[in-house]
Design a protein around this motif. Structure first.
Motif, PDB file in Angstrom:
ATOM      1  N   TYR A  55       0.840  -1.199   0.000  1.00  0.00           N
ATOM      2  CA  TYR A  55       0.000   0.000   0.000  1.00  0.00           C
ATOM      3  C   TYR A  55       0.877   1.252   0.000  1.00  0.00           C
ATOM      4  N   SER A  56       1.909   1.265   0.836  1.00  0.00           N
ATOM      5  CA  SER A  56       2.769   2.452   0.941  1.00  0.00           C
ATOM      6  C   SER A  56       3.513   2.725  -0.364  1.00  0.00           C
ATOM      7  N   MET A  60      -0.966  -1.685  -3.916  1.00  0.00           N
ATOM      8  CA  MET A  60      -2.277  -2.200  -3.512  1.00  0.00           C
ATOM      9  C   MET A  60      -3.069  -1.062  -2.887  1.00  0.00           C
ATOM     10  N   PRO A  61      -3.610  -0.193  -3.719  1.00  0.00           N
ATOM     11  CA  PRO A  61      -4.349   0.950  -3.160  1.00  0.00           C
ATOM     12  C   PRO A  61      -5.698   0.529  -2.585  1.00  0.00           C
ATOM     13  N   GLY A  62      -5.953   0.920  -1.353  1.00  0.00           N
ATOM     14  CA  GLY A  62      -7.251   0.661  -0.729  1.00  0.00           C
ATOM     15  C   GLY A  62      -7.617  -0.803  -0.710  1.00  0.00           C
ATOM     16  N   THR A  63      -8.767  -1.118  -1.306  1.00  0.00           N
ATOM     17  CA  THR A  63      -9.237  -2.502  -1.319  1.00  0.00           C
ATOM     18  C   THR A  63      -8.752  -3.266  -2.549  1.00  0.00           C
ATOM     19  N   GLY A  64      -8.025  -2.610  -3.437  1.00  0.00           N
ATOM     20  CA  GLY A  64      -7.571  -3.237  -4.676  1.00  0.00           C
ATOM     21  C   GLY A  64      -6.409  -4.175  -4.462  1.00  0.00           C
ATOM     22  N   GLY A  65      -6.429  -5.282  -5.154  1.00  0.00           N
ATOM     23  CA  GLY A  65      -5.338  -6.239  -5.087  1.00  0.00           C
ATOM     24  C   GLY A  65      -5.512  -7.243  -3.975  1.00  0.00           C
ATOM     25  N   GLY A  66      -4.579  -8.148  -3.896  1.00  0.00           N
ATOM     26  CA  GLY A  66      -4.605  -9.172  -2.861  1.00  0.00           C
ATOM     27  C   GLY A  66      -3.473 -10.150  -3.086  1.00  0.00           C
ATOM     28  N   MET A  67      -3.364 -11.111  -2.185  1.00  0.00           N
ATOM     29  CA  MET A  67      -2.309 -12.105  -2.322  1.00  0.00           C
ATOM     30  C   MET A  67      -2.693 -13.399  -1.642  1.00  0.00           C
ATOM     31  N   LYS A  91      -6.313  -2.791   2.490  1.00  0.00           N
ATOM     32  CA  LYS A  91      -5.151  -3.658   2.705  1.00  0.00           C
ATOM     33  C   LYS A  91      -4.167  -3.053   3.698  1.00  0.00           C
ATOM     34  N   GLU A  92      -4.093  -1.731   3.781  1.00  0.00           N
ATOM     35  CA  GLU A  92      -3.166  -1.115   4.735  1.00  0.00           C
ATOM     36  C   GLU A  92      -3.632  -1.254   6.173  1.00  0.00           C
ATOM     37  N   ASP A  93      -4.905  -1.558   6.387  1.00  0.00           N
ATOM     38  CA  ASP A  93      -5.442  -1.732   7.739  1.00  0.00           C
ATOM     39  C   ASP A  93      -5.649  -3.194   8.112  1.00  0.00           C
ATOM     40  N   ILE A 140       0.534 -12.819  -6.190  1.00  0.00           N
ATOM     41  CA  ILE A 140       0.205 -11.441  -5.814  1.00  0.00           C
ATOM     42  C   ILE A 140      -0.590 -10.817  -6.944  1.00  0.00           C
ATOM     43  N   HIS A 141      -1.721 -10.241  -6.599  1.00  0.00           N
ATOM     44  CA  HIS A 141      -2.599  -9.551  -7.539  1.00  0.00           C
ATOM     45  C   HIS A 141      -2.545  -8.070  -7.182  1.00  0.00           C
ATOM     46  N   THR A 142      -2.178  -7.240  -8.141  1.00  0.00           N
ATOM     47  CA  THR A 142      -2.011  -5.820  -7.848  1.00  0.00           C
ATOM     48  C   THR A 142      -2.831  -4.940  -8.775  1.00  0.00           C
TER      49      THR A 142
END
Length: 151
Positions: A55-56, A60-67, A91-93, A140-142
């Motif tokens: 995220y940083s 992976m902005p916000g809810t986008g992406g995953g792994m 994802k950052e939380d 990883i999905h980004t």
């Protein structure tokens, strides 16, 4: 809420501040544990660290992406276990306890402790990758800008 303690450290990556708890679980070595489930706890912690780091970096902005991460050898004694980030969560939380633990038949073995979370829509695709490419241990999905520009 943002920390999970394991025998190997905390789940938060540090910013060089002496007040930051830094996990020692992210060094790539096999976690040798006496307590059942300790390796899974470390993997979940690592995933929350990675999501925060991605995220940083705007990967992976916000809810986008995953792994997802797969552990085990696939044998009867050490079957594969897959850990997957949930859908619809910042994802950052995310904390390690928000990660799903699944078997290779896509059955949820350990659900996240946060109620109402659902599996990523990419979970089915991750399992296809794991089955077609047995050496794959992480997907990883980004939604990063670079990934979007490439497609």
């Amino acid at each position: 809420r943002r920390y999970i303690h394991t025998a190997h450290g905390w789940s938060r990556t540090g910013s060089s501040s002496p007040n930051d708890a830094i996990s020692s679980a992210g060094r790539g070595e096999k976690v040798h544990h006496a307590e059942v489930g300790e390796e899974g706890k470390v993997v979940k912690s690592l995933m929350s660290q990675l999501c925060e780091k991605f995220y940083s970096k705007f990967w992976m902005p916000g809810t986008g992406g995953g792994m997802s991460i797969r552990i085990g050898t696939g044998t009867t004694e050490d079957p594969y276990t897959v850990f997957s980030t949930p859908s619809g969560i910042q994802k950052e939380d995310m904390v390690g306890d928000d990660v799903f633990e699944l078997d290779m038949d896509q059955n949820v073995v350990v659900p996240p402790s946060t109620p109402g979370l659902s599996l990523s829509s990419m979970t089915n695709l991750w399992f296809v990758v794991y089955k077609l490419r047995p050496s794959t241990m992480c997907v990883i999905h980004t939604h990063s800008m670079n990934a979007q520009l490439v497609t």
